[in-house]
Design a protein around this motif. Structure first.
Motif, PDB file in Angstrom:
ATOM      1  N   ALA A  27      73.271  22.582  39.177  1.00 10.19           N
ATOM      2  CA  ALA A  27      73.951  22.512  37.878  1.00 10.19           C
ATOM      3  C   ALA A  27      75.019  23.593  37.763  1.00 10.19           C
ATOM      4  O   ALA A  27      76.117  23.352  37.241  1.00 10.19           O
ATOM      5  CB  ALA A  27      72.926  22.650  36.752  1.00 10.19           C
ATOM      6  N   LEU A  28      74.701  24.805  38.253  1.00  9.41           N
ATOM      7  CA  LEU A  28      75.680  25.892  38.204  1.00  9.41           C
ATOM      8  C   LEU A  28      76.874  25.586  39.097  1.00  9.41           C
ATOM      9  O   LEU A  28      78.026  25.874  38.730  1.00  9.41           O
ATOM     10  CB  LEU A  28      75.013  27.198  38.636  1.00  9.41           C
ATOM     11  CG  LEU A  28      75.891  28.456  38.606  1.00  9.41           C
ATOM     12  CD1 LEU A  28      76.399  28.711  37.191  1.00  9.41           C
ATOM     13  CD2 LEU A  28      75.134  29.656  39.134  1.00  9.41           C
ATOM     14  N   ARG A  30      78.008  22.578  39.825  1.00  5.88           N
ATOM     15  CA  ARG A  30      78.818  21.571  39.128  1.00  5.88           C
ATOM     16  C   ARG A  30      79.646  22.213  38.022  1.00  5.88           C
ATOM     17  O   ARG A  30      80.828  21.884  37.838  1.00  5.88           O
ATOM     18  CB  ARG A  30      77.917  20.478  38.545  1.00  5.88           C
ATOM     19  CG  ARG A  30      77.333  19.533  39.575  1.00  5.88           C
ATOM     20  CD  ARG A  30      76.753  18.289  38.912  1.00  5.88           C
ATOM     21  NE  ARG A  30      75.637  18.619  38.024  1.00  5.88           N
ATOM     22  CZ  ARG A  30      74.361  18.649  38.395  1.00  5.88           C
ATOM     23  NH1 ARG A  30      74.034  18.375  39.661  1.00  5.88           N
ATOM     24  NH2 ARG A  30      73.418  18.939  37.538  1.00  5.88           N
ATOM     25  N   LEU A  31      79.038  23.128  37.290  1.00 11.45           N
ATOM     26  CA  LEU A  31      79.759  23.816  36.221  1.00 11.45           C
ATOM     27  C   LEU A  31      80.927  24.625  36.767  1.00 11.45           C
ATOM     28  O   LEU A  31      82.032  24.611  36.201  1.00 11.45           O
ATOM     29  CB  LEU A  31      78.805  24.728  35.448  1.00 11.45           C
ATOM     30  CG  LEU A  31      79.419  25.568  34.327  1.00 11.45           C
ATOM     31  CD1 LEU A  31      80.022  24.659  33.260  1.00 11.45           C
ATOM     32  CD2 LEU A  31      78.381  26.503  33.722  1.00 11.45           C
ATOM     33  N   MET A  32      80.715  25.296  37.895  1.00 11.93           N
ATOM     34  CA  MET A  32      81.786  26.090  38.488  1.00 11.93           C
ATOM     35  C   MET A  32      82.920  25.207  38.976  1.00 11.93           C
ATOM     36  O   MET A  32      84.097  25.555  38.819  1.00 11.93           O
ATOM     37  CB  MET A  32      81.238  26.932  39.641  1.00 11.93           C
ATOM     38  CG  MET A  32      80.317  28.063  39.217  1.00 11.93           C
ATOM     39  SD  MET A  32      81.117  29.210  38.062  1.00 11.93           S
ATOM     40  CE  MET A  32      82.445  29.841  39.093  1.00 11.93           C
ATOM     41  N   ARG A  33      82.577  24.037  39.546  1.00 12.98           N
ATOM     42  CA  ARG A  33      83.630  23.112  39.990  1.00 12.98           C
ATOM     43  C   ARG A  33      84.457  22.627  38.809  1.00 12.98           C
ATOM     44  O   ARG A  33      85.684  22.534  38.892  1.00 12.98           O
ATOM     45  CB  ARG A  33      83.014  21.927  40.735  1.00 12.98           C
ATOM     46  CG  ARG A  33      82.545  22.236  42.146  1.00 12.98           C
ATOM     47  CD  ARG A  33      82.326  20.963  42.942  1.00 12.98           C
ATOM     48  NE  ARG A  33      81.263  20.150  42.369  1.00 12.98           N
ATOM     49  CZ  ARG A  33      79.978  20.247  42.709  1.00 12.98           C
ATOM     50  NH1 ARG A  33      79.604  21.148  43.607  1.00 12.98           N
ATOM     51  NH2 ARG A  33      79.075  19.463  42.158  1.00 12.98           N
ATOM     52  N   ILE A  34      83.785  22.320  37.698  1.00 13.06           N
ATOM     53  CA  ILE A  34      84.508  21.861  36.512  1.00 13.06           C
ATOM     54  C   ILE A  34      85.411  22.964  35.972  1.00 13.06           C
ATOM     55  O   ILE A  34      86.572  22.726  35.615  1.00 13.06           O
ATOM     56  CB  ILE A  34      83.507  21.404  35.438  1.00 13.06           C
ATOM     57  CG1 ILE A  34      82.789  20.132  35.894  1.00 13.06           C
ATOM     58  CG2 ILE A  34      84.214  21.146  34.113  1.00 13.06           C
ATOM     59  CD1 ILE A  34      81.662  19.694  34.982  1.00 13.06           C
ATOM     60  N   LEU A  35      84.883  24.192  35.927  1.00 12.16           N
ATOM     61  CA  LEU A  35      85.678  25.308  35.408  1.00 12.16           C
ATOM     62  C   LEU A  35      86.881  25.598  36.298  1.00 12.16           C
ATOM     63  O   LEU A  35      87.986  25.853  35.804  1.00 12.16           O
ATOM     64  CB  LEU A  35      84.801  26.556  35.286  1.00 12.16           C
ATOM     65  CG  LEU A  35      83.730  26.521  34.187  1.00 12.16           C
ATOM     66  CD1 LEU A  35      82.888  27.792  34.227  1.00 12.16           C
ATOM     67  CD2 LEU A  35      84.365  26.344  32.815  1.00 12.16           C
ATOM     68  N   GLY A 113      89.320  17.188  32.901  1.00 12.51           N
ATOM     69  CA  GLY A 113      88.195  17.012  33.805  1.00 12.51           C
ATOM     70  C   GLY A 113      88.227  15.736  34.608  1.00 12.51           C
ATOM     71  O   GLY A 113      87.199  15.308  35.133  1.00 12.51           O
TER      72      GLY A 113
END
Length: 218
Positions: A27-28, A30-35, A113
């Motif tokens: 999950a982290l 994925r969050l970093m990729r989105i950011l 996104g």
């Protein structure tokens, strides 16, 4: 024949903790990729918008590489914007807009996104479309406000090559047809590079008159 008995054994607490940590890491990630995607898109969008503002506020009297003077830049983006606008217009002329349009579209998609389909093909179409549009615009009369005509130096070179080909082959029509062919090829390439779809854009433009009428009736 006797059936083998099945013994239920609960999962160890350590194994459950390991699975939870692995899920948290995914999950982290994925969050970093989105950011990262949205941050890069925002940077690209802001840079392209600044370049567009520099183009829109271009003034031939501003100090630049080919026009060294002590005047204060009238460009909205200051001295740096004046130099950038001069370089873009000298190179591509009006086709500088084709160079910036894909960057604006890519940046906006990334901020929302959304990924870019066929990114490699669009990255190839971006410079090809810009250069061929600039070459095609060389056939147009040179506006006095631009430093190197409607197609910049690329347009001047393409016009010269077309005139030379017309002279060699004794076909004066080539002087106009060759740039127009390049323009006809370059415009679709530039649109392809943006990743936009023609049908939604056509619907949006078709709704503009209705929106204006609605606003006028308020």
């Amino acid at each position: 024949m006797a059936k083998a008995s099945t013994v239920y054994s609960p999962r160890a607490r350590g194994s459950a903790m390991h699975d939870a940590m692995a899920e948290a890491r995914r999950a982290l990630a994925r969050l970093m990729r989105i950011l990262v995607l949205r941050g890069a898109g925002l940077a690209l969008l802001l840079a392209a918008a600044a370049a567009l503002l520099a183009l829109l506020s271009y003034h031939s009297g501003d100090p630049s590489i080919n026009n060294a003077n002590g005047r204060e830049a009238a460009n909205w983006m200051g001295p740096f914007g004046a130099v950038a606008a001069d370089l873009l217009l000298q190179s591509f002329g009006f086709a500088a807009l084709c160079a910036l349009a894909p960057l604006l579209a890519w940046g906006a998609r990334a901020v929302m996104g959304r990924s870019l389909k066929y990114a490699m093909w669009r990255a190839v179409a971006w410079p090809l479309g810009t250069v061929t549009v600039a070459a095609g615009l060389g056939v147009l009369p040179a506006p006095e406000s631009l430093p190197a005509g409607a197609g910049g130096l690329i347009g001047i070179a393409a016009r010269g090559l077309s005139a030379h080909a017309a002279l060699v082959w004794s076909a004066p029509w080539l002087t106009f047809v060759m740039p127009l062919v390049l323009l006809a090829v370059g415009l679709p390439l530039s649109f392809l590079a943006t990743g936009l779809k023609a049908r939604p854009l056509a619907r949006a433009f078709a709704n503009v008159p209705a929106g204006m009428i609605w606003l006028g009736g308020m």
